[in-house]
Design a protein around this motif. Structure first.
Motif, PDB file in Angstrom:
ATOM      1  N   GLY A 289       0.807  -1.212   0.000  1.00  0.00           N
ATOM      2  CA  GLY A 289       0.000   0.000   0.000  1.00  0.00           C
ATOM      3  C   GLY A 289       0.843   1.266   0.000  1.00  0.00           C
ATOM      4  N   GLY A 290       1.230   1.700  -1.184  1.00  0.00           N
ATOM      5  CA  GLY A 290       1.947   2.968  -1.307  1.00  0.00           C
ATOM      6  C   GLY A 290       3.327   2.983  -0.671  1.00  0.00           C
ATOM      7  N   LEU A 291       3.972   1.834  -0.577  1.00  0.00           N
ATOM      8  CA  LEU A 291       5.289   1.778   0.078  1.00  0.00           C
ATOM      9  C   LEU A 291       6.416   2.243  -0.845  1.00  0.00           C
ATOM     10  CD1 LEU A 291       4.964  -1.639   1.927  1.00  0.00           C
ATOM     11  CD2 LEU A 291       4.493   0.670   2.786  1.00  0.00           C
ATOM     12  N   ASP A 292       7.448   2.808  -0.245  1.00  0.00           N
ATOM     13  CA  ASP A 292       8.669   3.161  -0.956  1.00  0.00           C
ATOM     14  C   ASP A 292       9.863   2.893  -0.032  1.00  0.00           C
ATOM     15  OD1 ASP A 292       8.686   5.220   0.888  1.00  0.00           O
ATOM     16  OD2 ASP A 292       8.234   6.788  -0.561  1.00  0.00           O
ATOM     17  N   GLU A 293      11.068   3.289  -0.448  1.00  0.00           N
ATOM     18  CA  GLU A 293      12.256   2.982   0.347  1.00  0.00           C
ATOM     19  C   GLU A 293      12.252   3.670   1.702  1.00  0.00           C
ATOM     20  OE1 GLU A 293      12.051   4.575  -2.555  1.00  0.00           O
ATOM     21  OE2 GLU A 293      13.857   5.756  -3.031  1.00  0.00           O
ATOM     22  N   TRP A 294      11.612   4.812   1.773  1.00  0.00           N
ATOM     23  CA  TRP A 294      11.559   5.520   3.062  1.00  0.00           C
ATOM     24  C   TRP A 294      10.677   4.770   4.049  1.00  0.00           C
ATOM     25  CZ3 TRP A 294      15.057   9.276   3.430  1.00  0.00           C
ATOM     26  CH2 TRP A 294      15.552   9.826   2.244  1.00  0.00           C
ATOM     27  N   ALA A 295       9.573   4.232   3.569  1.00  0.00           N
ATOM     28  CA  ALA A 295       8.693   3.438   4.438  1.00  0.00           C
ATOM     29  C   ALA A 295       9.428   2.187   4.915  1.00  0.00           C
ATOM     30  CB  ALA A 295       7.418   3.056   3.686  1.00  0.00           C
ATOM     31  N   LEU A 296      10.186   1.564   4.015  1.00  0.00           N
ATOM     32  CA  LEU A 296      10.955   0.369   4.407  1.00  0.00           C
ATOM     33  C   LEU A 296      11.971   0.727   5.494  1.00  0.00           C
ATOM     34  CD1 LEU A 296      11.556  -1.081   0.823  1.00  0.00           C
ATOM     35  CD2 LEU A 296      10.042  -2.039   2.587  1.00  0.00           C
ATOM     36  N   GLN A 297      12.623   1.855   5.318  1.00  0.00           N
ATOM     37  CA  GLN A 297      13.602   2.293   6.318  1.00  0.00           C
ATOM     38  C   GLN A 297      12.936   2.488   7.689  1.00  0.00           C
ATOM     39  OE1 GLN A 297      15.364   6.373   6.061  1.00  0.00           O
ATOM     40  NE2 GLN A 297      17.287   5.287   5.756  1.00  0.00           N
ATOM     41  N   ARG A 298      11.728   3.059   7.671  1.00  0.00           N
ATOM     42  CA  ARG A 298      11.001   3.252   8.935  1.00  0.00           C
ATOM     43  C   ARG A 298      10.629   1.908   9.574  1.00  0.00           C
ATOM     44  NH1 ARG A 298       8.737   7.631   6.091  1.00  0.00           N
ATOM     45  NH2 ARG A 298       6.956   6.390   5.467  1.00  0.00           N
ATOM     46  N   PHE A 299      10.170   0.965   8.757  1.00  0.00           N
ATOM     47  CA  PHE A 299       9.827  -0.360   9.306  1.00  0.00           C
ATOM     48  C   PHE A 299      11.041  -0.967  10.015  1.00  0.00           C
ATOM     49  CE2 PHE A 299       6.483  -1.175   5.733  1.00  0.00           C
ATOM     50  CZ  PHE A 299       5.578  -0.381   6.402  1.00  0.00           C
ATOM     51  N   VAL A 300      12.195  -0.863   9.373  1.00  0.00           N
ATOM     52  CA  VAL A 300      13.414  -1.439   9.955  1.00  0.00           C
ATOM     53  C   VAL A 300      13.779  -0.695  11.244  1.00  0.00           C
ATOM     54  CG1 VAL A 300      15.888  -1.783   9.594  1.00  0.00           C
ATOM     55  CG2 VAL A 300      14.262  -2.358   7.767  1.00  0.00           C
ATOM     56  N   ALA A 301      13.716   0.640  11.185  1.00  0.00           N
ATOM     57  CA  ALA A 301      14.090   1.444  12.357  1.00  0.00           C
ATOM     58  C   ALA A 301      13.172   1.137  13.547  1.00  0.00           C
ATOM     59  CB  ALA A 301      14.021   2.927  12.014  1.00  0.00           C
ATOM     60  N   GLU A 302      11.897   0.885  13.248  1.00  0.00           N
ATOM     61  CA  GLU A 302      10.916   0.616  14.312  1.00  0.00           C
ATOM     62  C   GLU A 302      10.858  -0.869  14.668  1.00  0.00           C
ATOM     63  OE1 GLU A 302       6.965   2.106  13.622  1.00  0.00           O
ATOM     64  OE2 GLU A 302       7.745   3.763  12.419  1.00  0.00           O
ATOM     65  N   ALA A 303      11.642  -1.683  13.962  1.00  0.00           N
ATOM     66  CA  ALA A 303      11.591  -3.138  14.156  1.00  0.00           C
ATOM     67  C   ALA A 303      10.157  -3.654  14.056  1.00  0.00           C
ATOM     68  CB  ALA A 303      12.221  -3.543  15.488  1.00  0.00           C
ATOM     69  N   ALA A 304       9.420  -3.131  13.073  1.00  0.00           N
ATOM     70  CA  ALA A 304       8.037  -3.587  12.847  1.00  0.00           C
ATOM     71  C   ALA A 304       8.072  -5.063  12.452  1.00  0.00           C
ATOM     72  CB  ALA A 304       7.389  -2.756  11.752  1.00  0.00           C
ATOM     73  N   PRO A 305       7.166  -5.869  13.004  1.00  0.00           N
ATOM     74  CA  PRO A 305       7.188  -7.310  12.687  1.00  0.00           C
ATOM     75  C   PRO A 305       6.585  -7.611  11.312  1.00  0.00           C
ATOM     76  CG  PRO A 305       5.389  -6.824  14.194  1.00  0.00           C
ATOM     77  CD  PRO A 305       6.124  -5.523  13.976  1.00  0.00           C
ATOM     78  N   ILE A 306       7.251  -7.089  10.301  1.00  0.00           N
ATOM     79  CA  ILE A 306       6.804  -7.272   8.910  1.00  0.00           C
ATOM     80  C   ILE A 306       7.837  -8.148   8.216  1.00  0.00           C
ATOM     81  CG2 ILE A 306       6.473  -6.084   6.706  1.00  0.00           C
ATOM     82  CD1 ILE A 306       5.371  -3.692   8.354  1.00  0.00           C
ATOM     83  N   ASP A 307       7.371  -9.245   7.623  1.00  0.00           N
ATOM     84  CA  ASP A 307       8.292 -10.204   7.008  1.00  0.00           C
ATOM     85  C   ASP A 307       8.565  -9.906   5.545  1.00  0.00           C
ATOM     86  OD1 ASP A 307       8.495 -12.271   9.258  1.00  0.00           O
ATOM     87  OD2 ASP A 307       6.333 -11.976   9.051  1.00  0.00           O
ATOM     88  N   ALA A 308       7.573  -9.338   4.861  1.00  0.00           N
ATOM     89  CA  ALA A 308       7.710  -9.111   3.425  1.00  0.00           C
ATOM     90  C   ALA A 308       6.835  -7.939   3.017  1.00  0.00           C
ATOM     91  CB  ALA A 308       7.314 -10.365   2.649  1.00  0.00           C
ATOM     92  N   CYS A 309       7.252  -7.247   1.962  1.00  0.00           N
ATOM     93  CA  CYS A 309       6.473  -6.111   1.464  1.00  0.00           C
ATOM     94  C   CYS A 309       6.267  -6.239  -0.039  1.00  0.00           C
ATOM     95  CB  CYS A 309       7.203  -4.796   1.737  1.00  0.00           C
ATOM     96  SG  CYS A 309       7.168  -4.292   3.466  1.00  0.00           S
ATOM     97  N   GLY A 310       5.081  -5.858  -0.474  1.00  0.00           N
ATOM     98  CA  GLY A 310       4.797  -5.703  -1.899  1.00  0.00           C
ATOM     99  C   GLY A 310       4.945  -4.233  -2.253  1.00  0.00           C
ATOM    100  N   ILE A 311       5.759  -3.967  -3.281  1.00  0.00           N
ATOM    101  CA  ILE A 311       6.027  -2.575  -3.662  1.00  0.00           C
ATOM    102  C   ILE A 311       5.491  -2.360  -5.073  1.00  0.00           C
ATOM    103  CG2 ILE A 311       7.754  -0.767  -3.813  1.00  0.00           C
ATOM    104  CD1 ILE A 311       8.164  -2.016  -1.213  1.00  0.00           C
ATOM    105  N   GLY A 312       4.631  -1.383  -5.229  1.00  0.00           N
ATOM    106  CA  GLY A 312       3.997  -1.182  -6.524  1.00  0.00           C
ATOM    107  C   GLY A 312       4.484   0.052  -7.259  1.00  0.00           C
ATOM    108  N   THR A 313       3.661   1.072  -7.214  1.00  0.00           N
ATOM    109  CA  THR A 313       3.835   2.260  -8.043  1.00  0.00           C
ATOM    110  C   THR A 313       5.186   2.932  -7.886  1.00  0.00           C
ATOM    111  OG1 THR A 313       1.487   2.566  -7.708  1.00  0.00           O
ATOM    112  CG2 THR A 313       2.673   4.401  -8.671  1.00  0.00           C
TER     113      THR A 313
END
Lengths: 449, 449
Positions: free
Chosen positions: A288-312
């Motif tokens: 949902g509207g993810l980009d590299e900045w969102a991925l960086q935030r997930f990592v920084a927050e240690a969000a329990p996300i295993d995989a991401c779908g990246i579209g637009t």
């Protein structure tokens, strides 16, 4: 590649080709493809698209129907039109292997061929190299930002047409993505393909739970359920409640997907619900509207996300949908050439890029110089075609992907940052500067008359 | 369209389709395509791509080879794979005619078909509609800004692949461009094609003057000479000096092209040189990184520029390469449906958009409502396919281009501005709000169980 018509070109290529043939200007020309400057939000670029360029050049043929159409519509001479039917690419190509990191003014591809051939294919060469390089460069930033989160390309729907969707799947896989949702990318390129379900699937059912059961019963393995259509956490609890029944039926629940709201926060809550429900092995996918900045935030927050779908953001390279690139004549009939237009001047001659590394294998600097000049470092442009034929040493996509991974590991730490970093040192050799001065002097003396 | 493989889709469409068939869920579904919100730098959007969607749906077939590949790789049931071979699109399509101006939340295309069909084609429908709408909307801004300056698409080389280049030529022509440099766009769509020469042509020659002569002798008519390779004004004087010789040979010089530096300033100087030299009829073409803002400046400064070639900013829609668009299930088996995900909720039911005009024909407001609701205004969605077949009333590209021109003339003055304007009034009817409340109530009661 899905389009093979040689009419996919700018009219001026044909105009120039006819003029060259008419004037007997068919000696060897050298053209190079390079990027004039890096966008402010790219610390490096990743070369991609070479395989498609080589395939295109090797297979390039005018059909009788295409030539007949040109004869009827575009006012070319009969002699020129006949020559098109016999046209084959007979030249050499040298290029940086796909996945190689590069910087401004460094040629990533060089075409050495009779002038009319080297000119004609300009448009499609740029079209193929530019787009995959754009996407591979964007995807590489995402791969660096994502840490252990697996990435998958979901970008076909908003890619710019069919070929863009297909080649974005390829270029992102090259740059470290685990796979794509695009089925054709699996068939054409062997990119691993995976898929979940859409909101419409849930909406079409009388109940969300029934939608989950129907999907799992049909798919059986690798089942990923989309849980944000109505209430994300309520849906996660339904998944927990359904799990024993699915297991009993032999169905394998792989994960749940979140596609809206605060994804990190939902992931934490859903993880807790799944874990308490005994579904520790069920993964969490986010999109949902993810980009590299969102991925960086997930990592920084240690969000329990295993995989991401990246579209637009991936398939259109939304922040940098185009690079300032060019395919320029650098030599003709043995004479170095140079364009001097304001703000668009180029370095003349056949060039090579040499790269140096420190003892840990980290890149320390490049030198742009003339081919044949003796410079310390690894030469980055390698043979890719000889006399119109591709080489048996051409890497597979898996080889190129491994090379791209190795290249990311060679990046200086500061260039891995998503934010603009102090630029990498790519210097221009004394030999090249001398040639440039000589070409300018000679051109002033004669060529401008 | 250049890609016809039905494997050009997201894997999840096939996963869902199999699950629908397995569960016997093949009743009629209604999906609508719309844009959730306008980007801040778009005051309106222009619908485009319908012809390609209709062609795609009408011709959609799985080949035996595609089904065999799926059988070998993706774990589908034999029954499902057999059904793919027989699959045809049998539904209806209603849509805004291409060239129609539209706003956020307004459906521009509605598909009414058995659920598995309507679902399967989602990915490619979005892929085709989104990109041409992106480019037609961008091109329309350029057409409004350009005044009397003729515009031509030069964007193929940096478009995202082959199909993007080809469809950008079509979409920009639809929105008022005079033509394109892309030869294939002439063959496939009848878009007028034109072309000049590249810097390499000048560089390859021993002298600029000889390059001009060779090009003119080969092309003979509509000759446009590129004059900025070395010194723009010096080259303009060479053109004046050569003109008598070219005329004597019966060659027709149409114009000169500027591609670097301060284009307006060079144009003024070159115009003066040409006029003093008796070449008042020779036109000035400009290119090189142009966008709608540059066009607006040329008009404001009354720069003597007759025509412009627009490349990257057009074919990648560089400032807005993607729209936040969706293709959503709005009704299934006679029941209105609605997605309620955070930030992505949709309006349920089969909808229509009614538009009102003042006495001068200028648009004054839209109403989004349910099909069949009685609302003042012109209904914008019109039949485009019935029972899987396109209609004989389908407009030609020329018809659509004329419609797009008329639409631009209907735009309120404030929306023609390149800068963000006070938004157009597009209201949601009472009937639609009531249905939405009812769907929410019913879903809360049962569907979420």
């Amino acid at each position: 590649m899905t389009e093979t018509s040689l009419l996919l070109t700018d009219l001026y290529e044909l105009n120039m080709m006819q003029a060259y043939q008419r004037a007997g200007m068919t000696e060897t020309a050298v053209f190079e493809f390079f990027v004039r400057r890096l966008p402010s939000n790219r610390n490096f670029l990743v070369a991609a698209g070479l395989e498609q360029v080589v395939d295109f050049l090797q297979d390039a043929r005018f059909t009788q129907a295409e030539v007949d159409w040109l004869a009827a519509h575009q006012g070319f001479s009969a002699e020129f039109l006949d020559s098109l039917l016999a046209l084959r690419f007979t030249g050499d190509v040298d290029a940086m292997p796909e996945g190689t990191i590069f910087f401004a003014d460094e040629p990533i591809l060089r075409v050495t061929a009779p002038l009319p051939e080297a000119q004609l294919f300009e448009t499609r060469i740029i079209n193929l190299l530019h787009f995959q390089t754009v996407v591979a460069s964007k995807a590489s930033r995402m791969a660096l930002a994502a840490g252990d989160i697996q990435l998958s390309d979901f970008g076909l729907r908003r890619a710019h047409g069919a070929e863009a969707g297909l080649l974005a799947a390829r270029a992102s896989y090259l740059s470290g993505f685990a796979g794509s949702a695009t089925v054709l990318a699996a068939q054409r390129f062997g990119v691993p393909v995976s898929g979940t379900m859409a909101h419409s699937f849930v909406q079409a059912h009388e109940s969300e739970a029934l939608a989950f059961v129907h999907f799992a019963e049909s798919r059986r393995e690798g089942v990923v359920l989309l849980i944000d259509t109505y209430d994300t956490e309520a849906a996660a609890r339904k998944v927990v409640a359904l799990a024993p029944r699915l297991t009993q039926q032999g169905l394998k629940l792989k994960g749940v997907r979140l596609d809206s709201g605060d994804l990190a926060e939902h992931a934490r809550r859903v993880r807790a619900i799944l874990d308490i429900g005994g579904l520790e092995q069920v993964q969490i996918f986010a999109s949902g509207g993810l980009d590299e900045w969102a991925l960086q935030r997930f990592v920084a927050e240690a969000a329990p996300i295993d995989a991401c779908g990246i579209g637009t953001s991936l398939s259109t390279s939304q922040d940098v949908p185009a690079l300032d690139c060019a395919y320029k004549l650098q030599e003709y009939a043995g004479q170095a050439k140079r364009k001097r237009s304001e703000g668009k001047a180029t370095w003349p001659g056949r060039k090579q890029v040499y790269r140096r590394y420190d003892s840990n294998g980290v890149m320390t600097g490049d030198t742009l110089t003339l081919e044949g000049d003796t410079v310390v470092g690894e030469p980055l442009l390698q043979p890719a075609m000889r006399a119109g034929k591709s080489l048996e040493t051409a890497p597979s996509l898996a080889d190129s992907r491994a090379h791209a991974t190795a290249e990311r590991q060679r990046l200086p730490v500061r260039l891995r940052d998503l934010k603009p970093a102090e630029p990498y040192v790519a210097e221009v050799s004394h030999a090249l500067r001398s040639l440039t001065a000589k070409v300018d002097h000679d051109q002033r003396a004669s060529a401008e008359s």
